[in-house]
Write a protein that holds these residues in place. Structure first.
Motif, PDB file in Angstrom:
ATOM      1  N   TYR A   1       1.434  -0.724  -2.587  1.00 18.84           N
ATOM      2  CA  TYR A   1       0.320   0.050  -2.043  1.00 18.84           C
ATOM      3  C   TYR A   1       0.608   1.543  -2.079  1.00 18.84           C
TER       4      TYR A   1
ATOM      5  N   ILE B   1      -1.147  -0.596   5.864  1.00 19.14           N
ATOM      6  CA  ILE B   1      -0.322  -0.099   4.761  1.00 19.14           C
ATOM      7  C   ILE B   1       0.766   0.831   5.291  1.00 19.14           C
TER       8      ILE B   1
ATOM      9  N   ASP C   1      -0.612   2.430  -5.474  1.00 20.05           N
ATOM     10  CA  ASP C   1      -1.780   1.728  -6.026  1.00 20.05           C
ATOM     11  C   ASP C   1      -2.985   2.642  -6.146  1.00 20.05           C
TER      12      ASP C   1
ATOM     13  N   GLY D   1      -9.010  -1.571  -4.176  1.00 25.31           N
ATOM     14  CA  GLY D   1      -8.110  -2.359  -3.349  1.00 25.31           C
ATOM     15  C   GLY D   1      -8.115  -3.846  -3.624  1.00 25.31           C
TER      16      GLY D   1
END
Length: 496
Positions: free
Chosen positions: A450, A274, A453, A426
């Motif tokens: 992400y 990420i 998130d 996730g």
């Protein structure tokens, strides 16, 4: 003689009830084990947030260093590997999840209760996807500057003048039933229309053009066909009661657990990936204000969609069926909501959700002990809402005009694939990867989502558990006369 036959039939029916209850207990045990595993998510959440923070810092800082193209490629390389791993696993994982979820749903319920559960799950999930699509179209989080596409892999489309609505419908039906199941993993059927010049036999006449439609196979996973096969197999496994079929069901359950372990293991690499995705994407973006605006509007779109689903759709369904105040149900689930905010997992919140439904709302255990474990696995309204928003936003960011067939595909795959999402943190964006692949959109833009998130995941989890509780209240009201075996009956059979 007749009395003996009646007694034997009654005993057999009770034994079948015990078998169904045992299957439910196994399912709950699996979810509880999952809950134990996700206790590590406190550390994983911290590492993920650290990865997001470092990705933003590195991305902004390195922009001033003006790195070379090779340097940008190396920075984004770990994120590329993460996406490749997820792409490798997403189709088999979703397939096995749907097979086990549908089989469990069919096996643990009689016809009437099972039908009510299926109708509720499908209707609320489709509503969530449609709300997400509608909100993304209305707020347009990805259209603030369509020329500033994220990354280099922007998509262009050409207008097909010969493509009609009938072609869209027929292509959807064709892809529901793929000719080759293996080919469906990476190919799908699409009708193409081209204008062909037809030379006339008489030289005095001018050449004419003719529209020719052909069915071609193009790159992209046929998600609809794979889901159709998985649902059919799951229904068949749930109906059959033979010993050999139980072995097959156990195989898919074990395979599901294996995929869960693999996904959880990969998530420990996710903070690095990420960080790489965010930093790499920030280096590719020319207009930083566009990126920040897109993320801000994406958050607003998600909150508005969640508000509509929680305040309008679910309460309306509850009120229409029971004629009672739905917000009292929400008040009774406050502890489960707070637990969800801390754990970010429907599976880890399941014990608290069960206690709220049984003690605070007074729902019969015969319903809660079946529906809530199933709901934590296959009823993901919050995840479904995400699919519509992410797919439309990525299309807008890349300047792609989606056809009616692609929008319908997003709706169907988003609804069905969300049922295969794991009840762990996730998993929502993993399913989103599956959905955007089904319509040929690039996956690289997921790196930006992400970044926020970790926050929106908690909101989606709240939608999931409140949707489960509303559902069990509705089903319990519709079937308050009958249905699942009572605990007293099961205890009596055990004593005998």
């Amino acid at each position: 003689m007749c009395d003996k036959i009646i007694i034997n039939c009654g005993a057999k029916e009770k034994m079948n009830s015990i078998e169904r209850q045992n299957q439910t207990t196994k399912h709950k045990t699996k979810l509880k084990l999952c809950g134990k595993r996700v206790k590590k998510n406190d550390l994983l959440t911290i590492l993920t947030l650290t990865g997001v923070f470092l990705g933003i810092v590195f991305g902004i800082t390195l922009r001033y260093a003006n790195p070379s193209d090779n340097a940008k490629m190396l920075i984004a390389f770990p994120g590329e590997i993460l996406l490749r791993i997820l792409k490798m696993l997403v189709i088999p994982f979703i397939s096995v999840s749907i097979i086990t979820g549908v089989a469990e749903l069919i096996r643990n319920n009689n016809g009437r209760v099972g039908l009510h559960i299926i109708i509720y799950y499908i209707s609320t999930t489709i509503c969530a996807v449609l709300i997400g699509i509608a909100m993304a179209w209305a707020i347009k989080p990805g259209l603030q500057n369509a020329t500033q596409a994220v990354g280099k892999n922007s998509v262009t489309t050409t207008k097909n003048l010969g493509y009609s609505a009938l072609d869209t419908v027929l292509d959807l039906i064709r892809n529901l039933f793929p000719r080759n199941l293996i080919e469906a993993w990476f190919r799908l059927d699409v009708t193409t229309a081209t204008f062909v010049t037809v030379e006339q036999k008489n030289v005095s006449q001018n050449a004419t053009t003719k529209l020719v439609k052909t069915l071609t196979s193009t790159d992209g996973s046929n998600a609809l066909g794979l889901i159709t096969f998985c649902v059919m197999l799951g229904i068949t496994l749930g109906r059959r009661k033979s010993t050999k079929t139980q072995v097959v069901s156990q195989f898919f359950n074990e395979l599901f657990d294996l995929f869960m372990d693999v996904i959880i293991s990969i998530m420990w690499f996710a903070p690095i990936g990420i960080c790489s995705l965010i930093a790499g994407n920030l280096l590719q973006v020319d207009n930083m204000m566009y990126t920040l605006t897109t993320l801000g509007l994406y958050i607003v779109t998600t909150f508005v969609g969640a508000f509509i689903h929680l305040v309008s759709v679910l309460p309306l369904i509850y009120w229409v069926v029971t004629r009672k105040n739905p917000y009292k149900v929400y008040a009774g689930c406050l502890q489960a909501v707070l637990t969800m905010i801390g754990t970010t997992s429907s599976a880890a919140t399941l014990p608290t959700t069960l206690r709220c439904a049984e003690e605070n709302l007074g729902i019969n255990k015969r319903f809660t002990r079946v529906m809530l474990p199933l709901g934590a696995t296959i009823n993901m309204d919050g995840t479904a809402l995400l699919q519509g928003i992410v797919a439309i936003t990525i299309a807008q960011m890349n300047g792609v005009t989606l056809t009616a067939g692609q929008v319908i595909t997003i709706c169907l795959t988003g609804s069905l694939a969300s049922a295969g999402a794991a009840a762990i943190p996730g998993s929502g964006l993993v399913v989103a990867l599956f959905v955007i692949q089904s319509v040929g959109l690039p996956a690289e833009g997921l790196g930006f989502f992400y970044a926020v998130d970790w926050m929106l995941e908690r909101l989606r989890g709240i939608i999931n558990i409140l949707g489960d509780v509303i559902g069990v209240c509705v089903i319990a009201h519709l079937n308050r006369e009958d249905t699942l075996p009572s605990e007293t009956e099961l205890l009596d059979v055990d004593r005998n």
